[in-house]
Motif scaffolding. Structure first.
Motif, PDB file in Angstrom:
ATOM      1  N   VAL A 179      27.718  22.095   6.450  1.00 22.74           N
ATOM      2  CA  VAL A 179      27.636  20.872   7.256  1.00 22.74           C
ATOM      3  C   VAL A 179      27.094  19.724   6.406  1.00 22.74           C
ATOM      4  O   VAL A 179      27.606  18.598   6.445  1.00 22.74           O
ATOM      5  CB  VAL A 179      26.749  21.097   8.495  1.00 22.74           C
ATOM      6  CG1 VAL A 179      26.455  19.774   9.203  1.00 22.74           C
ATOM      7  CG2 VAL A 179      27.415  22.064   9.463  1.00 22.74           C
ATOM      8  N   PHE A 210      29.307  20.750  23.655  1.00 22.48           N
ATOM      9  CA  PHE A 210      30.339  21.505  22.957  1.00 22.48           C
ATOM     10  C   PHE A 210      31.672  21.324  23.670  1.00 22.48           C
ATOM     11  O   PHE A 210      31.728  21.166  24.889  1.00 22.48           O
ATOM     12  CB  PHE A 210      29.999  22.998  22.951  1.00 22.48           C
ATOM     13  CG  PHE A 210      28.970  23.402  21.932  1.00 22.48           C
ATOM     14  CD1 PHE A 210      29.340  24.058  20.776  1.00 22.48           C
ATOM     15  CD2 PHE A 210      27.627  23.139  22.148  1.00 22.48           C
ATOM     16  CE1 PHE A 210      28.394  24.445  19.836  1.00 22.48           C
ATOM     17  CE2 PHE A 210      26.672  23.518  21.218  1.00 22.48           C
ATOM     18  CZ  PHE A 210      27.049  24.175  20.064  1.00 22.48           C
ATOM     19  N   THR A 248      22.869  20.923  17.990  1.00 20.43           N
ATOM     20  CA  THR A 248      23.081  19.961  19.068  1.00 20.43           C
ATOM     21  C   THR A 248      21.771  19.538  19.724  1.00 20.43           C
ATOM     22  O   THR A 248      21.777  18.709  20.632  1.00 20.43           O
ATOM     23  CB  THR A 248      24.035  20.538  20.140  1.00 20.43           C
ATOM     24  OG1 THR A 248      23.474  21.720  20.715  1.00 20.43           O
ATOM     25  CG2 THR A 248      25.383  20.869  19.528  1.00 20.43           C
ATOM     26  N   LEU A 286      31.561  17.860  14.617  1.00 24.10           N
ATOM     27  CA  LEU A 286      31.716  19.053  13.785  1.00 24.10           C
ATOM     28  C   LEU A 286      32.837  19.891  14.385  1.00 24.10           C
ATOM     29  O   LEU A 286      32.738  20.344  15.526  1.00 24.10           O
ATOM     30  CB  LEU A 286      30.408  19.847  13.752  1.00 24.10           C
ATOM     31  CG  LEU A 286      30.432  21.184  12.987  1.00 24.10           C
ATOM     32  CD1 LEU A 286      30.825  20.973  11.528  1.00 24.10           C
ATOM     33  CD2 LEU A 286      29.083  21.878  13.093  1.00 24.10           C
ATOM     34  N   VAL A 322      30.247  19.212  18.901  1.00 15.55           N
ATOM     35  CA  VAL A 322      30.865  20.373  18.252  1.00 15.55           C
ATOM     36  C   VAL A 322      32.154  20.738  18.983  1.00 15.55           C
ATOM     37  O   VAL A 322      32.157  20.905  20.211  1.00 15.55           O
ATOM     38  CB  VAL A 322      29.907  21.583  18.237  1.00 15.55           C
ATOM     39  CG1 VAL A 322      30.584  22.783  17.584  1.00 15.55           C
ATOM     40  CG2 VAL A 322      28.618  21.236  17.502  1.00 15.55           C
ATOM     41  N   LEU A 351      24.248  26.978  15.337  1.00 13.80           N
ATOM     42  CA  LEU A 351      25.139  25.902  15.754  1.00 13.80           C
ATOM     43  C   LEU A 351      24.604  25.220  17.014  1.00 13.80           C
ATOM     44  O   LEU A 351      24.619  23.990  17.132  1.00 13.80           O
ATOM     45  CB  LEU A 351      26.530  26.475  16.016  1.00 13.80           C
ATOM     46  CG  LEU A 351      27.699  25.505  16.122  1.00 13.80           C
ATOM     47  CD1 LEU A 351      27.871  24.724  14.834  1.00 13.80           C
ATOM     48  CD2 LEU A 351      28.964  26.276  16.456  1.00 13.80           C
TER      49      LEU A 351
END
Length: 302
Positions: free
Chosen positions: A90, A45, A147, A127, A159, A143
């Motif tokens: 998504v 992230f 990953t 994303l 992300v 979320l």
């Protein structure tokens, strides 16, 4: 409006994030450098935190506009979504065509297959979520699970989160420790300094087409910077109102009284000169009347 009065091609201090007005100020350039470096790693992230009005959405749009072609971006500007809605969103951003009656497990499988297919064609998939502090708790967990999708050598999805500081407060909770540990790069936007504010005002006026002498004096720039606490959105609001007041009087430059009135007419601006609310109503009324009179006189003289 004051655009023609000051010889501008467009309004310089609009609140709409417009990358045409992007200025390479240190906090914004540093944020983009962090993002670009992080995206090259291909994992985890990435988080950009900033107070309301510090330019997160502008940086987000700049990133999306300038990102290399090998990146495939899925962009969610409003992430206030349930886990199921998040998966559907998504899937849509990834270009999936699917039947509305498939279940969530099937949808997740389709998303993974699409990620693998895009990766096989040389794409890195990102994303990007703006206003990520609005994500519900269970959607934050969904979320994180995205990953987990990976090949033997790399993650299938990165992300990027743009959010207000409230997100950091939530991520500090024990229940989000797994997600917190996956944030490999993070940047916090700071307010603009007085010098940066002066350069920012000059830049936006130039992009808008203004070519005359300085509209804002150095002391005026300082006052705006302090009242706005270095927040670009408030700088825009105060500058816009000050220009309106100068236009209303037919002035060729912004005077201290225009900036004082703009500050006192803006609730979130900090000022030691703040007046009582009854006085603010008088300023607003006088501003409207002066603009109306000047507009009428300008039309009458044509």
């Amino acid at each position: 409006m004051y655009r023609q009065h000051f010889g501008m091609a467009q309004i310089p201090f609009s609140l709409t994030p417009n990358t045409e007005f992007f200025f390479g100020l240190a906090p914004h350039v540093e944020a983009l450098q962090v993002l670009q470096t992080a995206l090259q790693t291909g994992e985890g992230f990435i988080k950009v935190i900033g107070e309301v009005g510090t330019g997160k959405t502008l940086i987000c749009r700049k990133l999306l506009n300038d990102i290399p072609a090998r990146f495939h971006c899925a962009y969610l500007p409003n992430p206030y979504l349930t886990p199921a809605e998040l998966r559907w969103a998504v899937a849509l951003e990834l270009g999936l065509k699917y039947s509305a009656n498939i279940d969530q497990q099937q949808l997740t499988s389709l998303i993974q297959q699409q990620l693998i297919a895009l990766s096989a064609h040389g794409h890195s998939i990102i994303l990007v979520l703006d206003e990520a502090q609005a994500l519900p708790d269970d959607s934050l967990e969904a979320l994180r699970l995205f990953t987990n999708l990976e090949t033997e050598s790399r993650k299938l999805l990165q992300v990027v989160l743009f959010a207000q500081p409230e997100l950091d407060e939530r991520l500090s909770l024990k229940q989000f420790r797994q997600l917190r540990q996956r944030i490999t790069f993070s940047y916090r936007l700071r307010p603009l300094t007085i010098d940066e504010t002066a350069a920012y005002l000059t830049h936006r006026l130039h992009i808008a087409g203004y070519q005359g002498t300085a509209l804002f004096s150095p002391s005026g720039c300082r006052r705006i910077a302090k009242a706005a606490r270095g927040i670009p959105r408030l700088i825009n609001i105060l500058s816009h109102k000050a220009l309106l007041l100068a236009f209303g009087e037919g002035a060729s430059q912004v005077q201290p009284r225009h900036i004082r009135a703009a500050i006192n007419d803006t609730e979130d601006a900090g000022s030691e000169l703040r007046r009582p609310r009854w006085w603010l109503a008088g300023v607003a009324t006088l501003s409207v009347l002066s603009i109306a009179v000047w507009s009428w006189l300008s039309g009458a003289l044509v």
